[in-house]
Design an enzyme around this catalytic site. Structure first.
Site, PDB file in Angstrom:
ATOM      1  N   ASP A  10     -32.982 -51.841 -15.921  1.00 23.99           N
ATOM      2  CA  ASP A  10     -32.278 -50.571 -16.176  1.00 23.99           C
ATOM      3  C   ASP A  10     -32.984 -49.464 -15.402  1.00 23.99           C
ATOM      4  OD1 ASP A  10     -30.298 -48.901 -17.639  1.00 23.99           O
ATOM      5  OD2 ASP A  10     -32.088 -47.985 -18.488  1.00 23.99           O
ATOM      6  N   CYS A  73     -27.535 -51.937 -17.174  1.00 22.87           N
ATOM      7  CA  CYS A  73     -27.286 -50.559 -16.771  1.00 22.87           C
ATOM      8  C   CYS A  73     -25.851 -50.516 -16.261  1.00 22.87           C
ATOM      9  CB  CYS A  73     -28.259 -50.179 -15.659  1.00 22.87           C
ATOM     10  SG  CYS A  73     -27.955 -48.562 -14.932  1.00 22.87           S
ATOM     11  N   ASN A  74     -25.031 -49.674 -16.883  1.00 25.11           N
ATOM     12  CA  ASN A  74     -23.622 -49.599 -16.476  1.00 25.11           C
ATOM     13  C   ASN A  74     -23.471 -49.030 -15.072  1.00 25.11           C
ATOM     14  OD1 ASN A  74     -21.710 -50.133 -19.016  1.00 25.11           O
ATOM     15  ND2 ASN A  74     -23.650 -49.265 -19.684  1.00 25.11           N
ATOM     16  N   THR A  75     -24.311 -48.039 -14.767  1.00 27.01           N
ATOM     17  CA  THR A  75     -24.193 -47.377 -13.467  1.00 27.01           C
ATOM     18  C   THR A  75     -24.500 -48.381 -12.350  1.00 27.01           C
ATOM     19  OG1 THR A  75     -24.992 -45.403 -14.588  1.00 27.01           O
ATOM     20  CG2 THR A  75     -24.902 -45.319 -12.187  1.00 27.01           C
ATOM     21  N   CYS A 192     -23.050 -46.567 -21.609  1.00 28.28           N
ATOM     22  CA  CYS A 192     -24.314 -46.301 -20.921  1.00 28.28           C
ATOM     23  C   CYS A 192     -25.370 -46.814 -21.876  1.00 28.28           C
ATOM     24  CB  CYS A 192     -24.510 -44.815 -20.657  1.00 28.28           C
ATOM     25  SG  CYS A 192     -26.171 -44.417 -20.061  1.00 28.28           S
TER      26      CYS A 192
HETATM   27  N1  DGL Z   1     -28.550 -46.604 -18.729  1.00 29.59           N
HETATM   28  C1  DGL Z   1     -27.823 -46.583 -17.532  1.00 29.59           C
HETATM   29  C2  DGL Z   1     -26.357 -46.872 -17.716  1.00 29.59           C
HETATM   30  O1  DGL Z   1     -26.038 -47.711 -18.551  1.00 29.59           O
HETATM   31  C3  DGL Z   1     -28.135 -45.524 -16.502  1.00 29.59           C
HETATM   32  C4  DGL Z   1     -28.313 -44.148 -16.904  1.00 29.59           C
HETATM   33  C5  DGL Z   1     -28.837 -43.287 -15.752  1.00 29.59           C
HETATM   34  O2  DGL Z   1     -29.886 -43.635 -15.195  1.00 29.59           O
HETATM   35  O3  DGL Z   1     -28.191 -42.288 -15.439  1.00 29.59           O
HETATM   36  O4  DGL Z   1     -25.506 -46.346 -17.036  1.00 29.59           O
END
Ligand code: DGL
Length: 273
Positions: A10, A73-75, A192
């Site tokens: 992540d 991590c979704n992003t 997220c």
């Molecule tokens: N936790 C991450 C996600 O699920 C990334 C958040 C980030 O770094 O902006 O998107």
């Protein structure tokens, strides 16, 4: 016996909400966690940057011996997963696998909603990518998806300013915005992995009849199914119950924050990507 841990990646602390559930549902496996805290947040970075950072992280996890990596991590899943799977893995090592968190969540989300109206809360990168509306439509074509980017929420977690009036105001702002946009939403997906760390505040500002869904248990269940279906990958995963934590950021900071988020004392190590 295999010594290969499952790699969990992540941008920072968020993946710990996934790892916690993996450890609960699949405790026998070894896990190696990497948080790129030094370069978080990823949510407001462009495609090329998120892709380059994620590829570096995946390569680093492979170098540590992982043959299976979860982008928790979704992003990173939205911006880098497909390119890594299709373009990079065949050159790096076709036997290795990288999985994300968007598809398992999209596969499940329609089962939670009675009204067929779902809200997706994510970073700017995740929401702009349209990954959720596209993926959810594949499994639940009739579901109406409304998205809300909550760019400040990751910083609130990374900087540990959760218990502040500012956090309250910002959390309330985004919850009321998405619920106003579609009055029939009965399910909110925390898309997220940082957001479950704000769950108490999110609940405070969400009407009780609206379900708030975190991804941890969904991803853990999906990994369990995946390992059951892919014996050749499963047999490479070590099963000694070991966990190691790495951060690109400050180790002491990581230990103090991550132990609150994950539960129990942690001794992270420094990662240089
Ligand atoms: N936790 C991450 C996600 O699920 C990334 C958040 C980030 O770094 O902006 O998107």
């Amino acid at each position: 016996m295999s010594t290969r841990p499952i790699g969990i990646f992540d941008s920072g602390y968020g993946g710990l909400t996934i790892l916690k559930e993996l450890v609960r549902q699949l405790p026998e496996y070894d896990y190696l966690y990497l948080g790129d805290n030094a370069r978080a947040p990823y949510g407001n970075k462009d495609f090329e940057t998120v892709y380059a950072y994620t590829l570096q992280a995946v390569q680093w996890l492979f170098d540590q011996g992982c043959s299976l990596v979860i982008l928790a991590c979704n992003t990173a899943s939205a911006k880098a997963l497909r390119t890594i799977q299709q373009n990079d893995l065949p050159n790096i090592d076709p036997q290795k696998r990288v999985l994300g968190v968007i598809r398992p969540s999209a596969e499940m989300i329609g089962n939670y909603s009675n009204t067929g109206h779902v809200g997706v809360l994510g970073t700017i990168g995740t929401t702009l990518s349209q990954s959720y509306p596209i993926e959810i439509a594949k499994f639940f074509p009739a579901i109406k998806v409304t998205q809300e980017a909550c760019p400040e929420w990751v910083a609130i977690v990374e900087n540990n300013t959760i218990d502040t009036p500012y956090a309250n105001t910002i959390i309330q702002k985004h919850i009321s915005a998405i619920l106003k946009e579609d009055l029939q939403i009965d399910t909110l997906l925390l898309a997220c992995t940082h957001y479950p760390l704000l769950i108490e505040k999110i609940q405070e500002h969400t009407p009780i009849n609206i379900k708030i869904i975190s991804q941890g248990s969904i991803v853990a269940k999906s990994l369990k199914d995946y390992l059951a279906r892919h014996a050749s990958i499963e047999s490479k995963c070590a099963k000694n119950g070991n966990r190691r934590f790495f951060t690109t950021g400050d180790v002491q900071d990581f230990n103090s924050h991550a132990s609150v988020f994950f539960g129990g004392e942690l001794h992270a190590e420094k990662a240089i990507l």
